[in-house]
Design a protein around this motif. Sequence first.
Motif, PDB file in Angstrom:
ATOM      1  N   ARG A  44     -29.381 -45.641  91.651  1.00  0.00           N
ATOM      2  CA  ARG A  44     -28.923 -45.319  90.307  1.00  0.00           C
ATOM      3  C   ARG A  44     -29.184 -43.843  90.028  1.00  0.00           C
ATOM      4  O   ARG A  44     -29.891 -43.161  90.777  1.00  0.00           O
ATOM      5  N   ASP A  45     -28.632 -43.346  88.942  1.00  0.00           N
ATOM      6  CA  ASP A  45     -28.811 -41.922  88.628  1.00  0.00           C
ATOM      7  C   ASP A  45     -30.265 -41.595  88.333  1.00  0.00           C
ATOM      8  O   ASP A  45     -30.678 -40.443  88.433  1.00  0.00           O
ATOM      9  N   SER A  46     -31.078 -42.622  88.018  1.00  0.00           N
ATOM     10  CA  SER A  46     -32.513 -42.427  87.785  1.00  0.00           C
ATOM     11  C   SER A  46     -33.280 -42.237  89.087  1.00  0.00           C
ATOM     12  O   SER A  46     -34.441 -41.815  89.080  1.00  0.00           O
ATOM     13  N   GLY A  47     -32.647 -42.570  90.211  1.00  0.00           N
ATOM     14  CA  GLY A  47     -33.305 -42.483  91.515  1.00  0.00           C
ATOM     15  C   GLY A  47     -33.782 -43.806  92.057  1.00  0.00           C
ATOM     16  O   GLY A  47     -34.135 -43.907  93.237  1.00  0.00           O
TER      17      GLY A  47
ATOM     18  N   ALA B 257     -19.814 -49.713  90.407  1.00  0.00           N
ATOM     19  CA  ALA B 257     -20.931 -50.656  90.290  1.00  0.00           C
ATOM     20  C   ALA B 257     -22.176 -50.041  90.895  1.00  0.00           C
ATOM     21  O   ALA B 257     -22.111 -49.324  91.897  1.00  0.00           O
ATOM     22  N   TYR B 258     -23.319 -50.322  90.296  1.00  0.00           N
ATOM     23  CA  TYR B 258     -24.624 -49.921  90.835  1.00  0.00           C
ATOM     24  C   TYR B 258     -24.699 -48.422  91.118  1.00  0.00           C
ATOM     25  O   TYR B 258     -25.256 -48.000  92.127  1.00  0.00           O
TER      26      TYR B 258
ATOM     27  N   ASP C 295     -23.922 -44.506  84.315  1.00  0.00           N
ATOM     28  CA  ASP C 295     -22.956 -45.408  83.687  1.00  0.00           C
ATOM     29  C   ASP C 295     -22.132 -44.684  82.628  1.00  0.00           C
ATOM     30  O   ASP C 295     -20.964 -45.009  82.408  1.00  0.00           O
ATOM     31  N   ASP C 296     -22.759 -43.711  81.965  1.00  0.00           N
ATOM     32  CA  ASP C 296     -22.062 -42.976  80.908  1.00  0.00           C
ATOM     33  C   ASP C 296     -21.646 -41.582  81.379  1.00  0.00           C
ATOM     34  O   ASP C 296     -21.572 -40.643  80.583  1.00  0.00           O
TER      35      ASP C 296
ATOM     36  N   ALA D 190     -15.445 -37.090  85.686  1.00  0.00           N
ATOM     37  CA  ALA D 190     -15.301 -35.735  86.215  1.00  0.00           C
ATOM     38  C   ALA D 190     -15.785 -35.666  87.660  1.00  0.00           C
ATOM     39  O   ALA D 190     -15.244 -34.894  88.471  1.00  0.00           O
ATOM     40  N   VAL D 191     -16.790 -36.472  88.007  1.00  0.00           N
ATOM     41  CA  VAL D 191     -17.292 -36.492  89.381  1.00  0.00           C
ATOM     42  C   VAL D 191     -16.205 -36.966  90.345  1.00  0.00           C
ATOM     43  O   VAL D 191     -15.978 -36.366  91.402  1.00  0.00           O
ATOM     44  N   GLU D 192     -15.512 -38.044  89.995  1.00  0.00           N
ATOM     45  CA  GLU D 192     -14.438 -38.543  90.854  1.00  0.00           C
ATOM     46  C   GLU D 192     -13.315 -37.522  90.991  1.00  0.00           C
ATOM     47  O   GLU D 192     -12.776 -37.305  92.089  1.00  0.00           O
ATOM     48  N   GLU D 193     -12.958 -36.896  89.904  1.00  0.00           N
ATOM     49  CA  GLU D 193     -11.915 -35.887  89.956  1.00  0.00           C
ATOM     50  C   GLU D 193     -12.315 -34.732  90.874  1.00  0.00           C
ATOM     51  O   GLU D 193     -11.484 -34.217  91.639  1.00  0.00           O
ATOM     52  N   ALA D 194     -13.584 -34.349  90.810  1.00  0.00           N
ATOM     53  CA  ALA D 194     -14.053 -33.248  91.650  1.00  0.00           C
ATOM     54  C   ALA D 194     -14.049 -33.635  93.126  1.00  0.00           C
ATOM     55  O   ALA D 194     -13.733 -32.815  93.993  1.00  0.00           O
TER      56      ALA D 194
END
Length: 395
Positions: free
Chosen positions: A211-214, A347-348, A373-374, A384-388
């Motif tokens: 997750r983005d928290s690590g 997911a995840y 998630d947000d 924006a990550v997917e677009e990049a």
Amino acid sequence: MRLLTLLASLILAAPLQAQVLPATVAVAFDRQAIRPVMAEGLADRTTGRAVTADSPVRIASISKLVTTLGVLRLVDQGKLNLDRDVSDYLGWRLRNPAFPDQPITLRLLLSHQSSLRDGGERYIIPLGVTLRERVAEPAMWDAQHGPKVGWFAYSNINFPVAASVIERVTGERFDVAMGRLVLNPLKLDACFNWGAGCSAKAFRRATILYRDSGEVARDDLKGQPPLCPVVPAQDGSCDLTRYQPGQNGALFGPQGGLRIAMTDLAKVGQMLARGGKGFLSARTFRELTRAQWQSGPNRGGIGEYGESNGFFCAYGLGLQRIGDGGAGCKDDLFGDGRARIGHSGEAYGLRSGLWLDPKAGKGIAFFTSAVADDAPKGRSAFTAVEEAVVERAGR
């Protein structure tokens, strides 16, 4: 540079313990060749193992497309009919309680027009509970809109129902049937929920999802198959030898549980680029790729993603169509106005995509992990990550 700048800003804003680049892989393909174009970050942060284009990952909802291929292979064999009442295959009556006279078909299930709802995460059904028991819950149905062409509501539970149909007509567990029908014919080292099909190398190469928290979200396998590849029974047991195919098609994650490397996912894209030749009949390929539902002034759209945010604008059978929508559509991930087919995944902490430009015969398979998630949207309804990622991969 855009992706690097975005990742750097996210890292600076994150806690120190979470300051690790996500794993990102992208593979380009055309009808003849597959070419890895990006592999960054770690598949295992504890050991420092780098991610590669051959690192399998839980690919999320792209699994729906692969599950659909299994259904269509059985249609080509004359064992399934897209427009027959699935109750005939299941051996029990499947109906929306509010619309008891309206049959539910595989076409409606695979195009998210069945009126089934997820009821939170109730589409995850543990061993020892049957699909029939789960869909008897009122929360699993849309009481306002019955099963019909024209009302789209994205719902994961549609695919466990389709998987149960596969099990009933083949007499095989879903993971085993999918190996025979799809994974082996396409020469994929892949499997659903780490069940039948994955090699010993696949377990050693697995991408751990963070997750983005690590924190670890899924698949910290340490090179070994999981002790239980499904959600265990309430008492913690995991005796699959007693399982009867058809009871619970959710067990091996037909909606999101496929583990596959991007080099193998690109082979699925190549099959699409070749019009299904040698794998699907021309008739079933047309049904797969044509818009079974499309947004518009007289079309419904609700659900987890729905029409309202412009993410889903056209959907085939287990397949998204993007980039050719009308007013209100924000599905042009690539920003070039070209229509593409495939599917997205989320997911995840993972975001993924398999996208093909059918006119050019070229496409991309990618994933990136540890996405919040947000996470902020870009110019489209995608992040924006997917677009990049697709921008860098396309250079």
